[in-house]
Design a protein around this motif. Structure first.
Motif, mmCIF file in Angstrom:
data_model
loop_
_atom_site.group_PDB
_atom_site.id
_atom_site.type_symbol
_atom_site.label_atom_id
_atom_site.label_comp_id
_atom_site.label_asym_id
_atom_site.label_seq_id
_atom_site.Cartn_x
_atom_site.Cartn_y
_atom_site.Cartn_z
ATOM 1 N N HIS A 10 6.502 10.435 6.561
ATOM 2 C CA HIS A 10 6.480 9.079 7.132
ATOM 3 C C HIS A 10 6.203 8.027 6.057
ATOM 4 C CE1 HIS A 10 7.057 9.868 11.379
ATOM 5 N NE2 HIS A 10 6.290 10.936 11.240
ATOM 6 N N ILE A 11 5.370 8.363 5.081
ATOM 7 C CA ILE A 11 5.106 7.428 3.974
ATOM 8 C C ILE A 11 6.399 7.174 3.208
ATOM 9 C CG2 ILE A 11 3.933 7.170 1.743
ATOM 10 C CD1 ILE A 11 1.478 8.521 3.094
ATOM 11 N N PHE A 12 7.152 8.232 2.920
ATOM 12 C CA PHE A 12 8.445 8.050 2.250
ATOM 13 C C PHE A 12 9.368 7.180 3.099
ATOM 14 C CE2 PHE A 12 7.874 12.279 -0.145
ATOM 15 C CZ PHE A 12 7.509 11.624 -1.303
ATOM 16 N N LYS A 64 8.553 4.903 5.355
ATOM 17 C CA LYS A 64 8.083 3.514 5.348
ATOM 18 C C LYS A 64 8.416 2.813 4.039
ATOM 19 C CE LYS A 64 4.293 4.271 8.583
ATOM 20 N NZ LYS A 64 2.823 4.391 8.717
ATOM 21 N N ALA A 65 8.521 3.595 2.958
ATOM 22 C CA ALA A 65 8.878 3.036 1.649
ATOM 23 C C ALA A 65 10.388 3.023 1.446
ATOM 24 C CB ALA A 65 8.213 3.831 0.535
ATOM 25 N N HIS A 66 11.142 3.397 2.491
ATOM 26 C CA HIS A 66 12.613 3.428 2.473
ATOM 27 C C HIS A 66 13.157 4.436 1.465
ATOM 28 C CE1 HIS A 66 12.480 -0.030 5.105
ATOM 29 N NE2 HIS A 66 11.643 -0.585 4.278
ATOM 30 N N LEU A 67 12.435 5.530 1.284
ATOM 31 C CA LEU A 67 12.872 6.605 0.388
ATOM 32 C C LEU A 67 13.361 7.777 1.242
ATOM 33 C CD1 LEU A 67 9.990 6.402 -2.235
ATOM 34 C CD2 LEU A 67 12.341 5.593 -2.486
ATOM 35 N N TRP A 68 14.482 7.563 1.912
ATOM 36 C CA TRP A 68 15.017 8.540 2.850
ATOM 37 C C TRP A 68 15.308 9.868 2.177
ATOM 38 C CZ3 TRP A 68 13.838 6.127 6.987
ATOM 39 C CH2 TRP A 68 13.995 4.758 7.084
ATOM 40 N N ASN A 69 15.808 9.842 0.943
ATOM 41 C CA ASN A 69 16.174 11.081 0.255
ATOM 42 C C ASN A 69 14.968 11.970 -0.005
ATOM 43 O OD1 ASN A 69 18.865 10.389 0.236
ATOM 44 N ND2 ASN A 69 18.798 9.513 -1.816
ATOM 45 N N GLU A 70 13.785 11.373 -0.031
ATOM 46 C CA GLU A 70 12.581 12.178 -0.216
ATOM 47 C C GLU A 70 11.943 12.534 1.116
ATOM 48 O OE1 GLU A 70 10.113 11.464 -3.557
ATOM 49 O OE2 GLU A 70 11.518 10.014 -4.387
ATOM 50 N N ASP A 72 0.838 -1.205 0.000
ATOM 51 C CA ASP A 72 0.000 0.000 0.000
ATOM 52 C C ASP A 72 0.870 1.251 0.000
ATOM 53 O OD1 ASP A 72 -2.420 -1.359 0.043
ATOM 54 O OD2 ASP A 72 -2.705 -1.155 2.205
ATOM 55 N N ILE A 73 1.872 1.246 0.862
ATOM 56 C CA ILE A 73 2.758 2.402 0.987
ATOM 57 C C ILE A 73 3.450 2.695 -0.343
ATOM 58 C CG2 ILE A 73 4.847 3.281 2.120
ATOM 59 C CD1 ILE A 73 2.434 3.228 3.994
ATOM 60 N N VAL A 74 3.961 1.662 -0.988
ATOM 61 C CA VAL A 74 4.669 1.846 -2.263
ATOM 62 C C VAL A 74 3.720 2.405 -3.325
ATOM 63 C CG1 VAL A 74 5.849 0.625 -4.130
ATOM 64 C CG2 VAL A 74 6.463 0.165 -1.758
#
Length: 191
Positions: free
Chosen positions: A134-136, A138-144, A104-106
């Protein structure tokens, strides 16, 4: 996605997040229950005028051509533009109220990325921007996640100052996003 947000609006309704509730009420029956038929009618109307393309298997995805998006956005007043941006942010705020699957998050990330590109200082809903960060995360998109969390922190600092509890929480979240919280705690324990 809209139905999930509506259920969370009902469950967690907050007085300062009414823009989304007003928008979603268009797809709710007189008893306050989600009505798929009214949503399908709205989607069909958009599709019949070639304003959206319906894609996806299983879950329906709507794609709007970039030119249609720009035209529709520019055809509304500045106040309506700000309201539309806030509504989009609040949608992700309510979706993030409960734990969701990684899938869902992705799926939401694409929408959050598009929304973040549209954000301007005049249309930031701080709680919602925090939730999108937090959504970013959880999706492991730290740079965003990090720039969005910095923006949230800047707003809180401007409103409350450096030492206010509402400012300290975004600082902690930003340190977590950057992976620096453990070293920050250790450094303060050592001093």
């Amino acid at each position: 996605m809209l139905e999930m947000a509506w259920k969370n609006v009902i469950k967690y309704s907050e007085p300062d997040i009414q823009v989304l509730e007003e928008a979603l009420e268009l797809f709710v029956d007189k008893d306050g229950q989600w009505n798929d038929e009214s949503l399908e009618e709205a989607i069909e109307a958009l599709w019949s005028y070639s304003l959206v393309e319906i894609t996806g298997k299983g879950d329906i995805l709507l794609e709007m051509h970039a030119l249609v998006h720009v035209w529709s956005f520019k055809s509304i007043t500045k106040e309506e533009q700000i309201k539309a941006k806030i509504c989009g942010q609040q949608l992700f705020y309510y979706l993030n109220k409960e734990d969701r699957s990684y899938n869902d998050i992705v799926q939401w990330v694409f929408h959050v990325q598009a929304l973040v590109k549209l954000l301007a200082q005049d249309a930031i809903d701080v709680k919602a921007a925090d939730a999108m960060g937090h959504i970013f995360k959880k999706a492991h998109l730290w740079n965003e996640a990090i720039p969005l969390q910095r923006q949230v922190l800047k707003i809180y600092m401007g409103a409350h100052g450096d030492n206010h509890p509402d400012t300290i929480k975004p600082w902690i979240i930003l340190l977590q996003h950057c992976g620096l919280l453990k070293s920050f705690k250790q450094k303060n324990l050592d001093s």
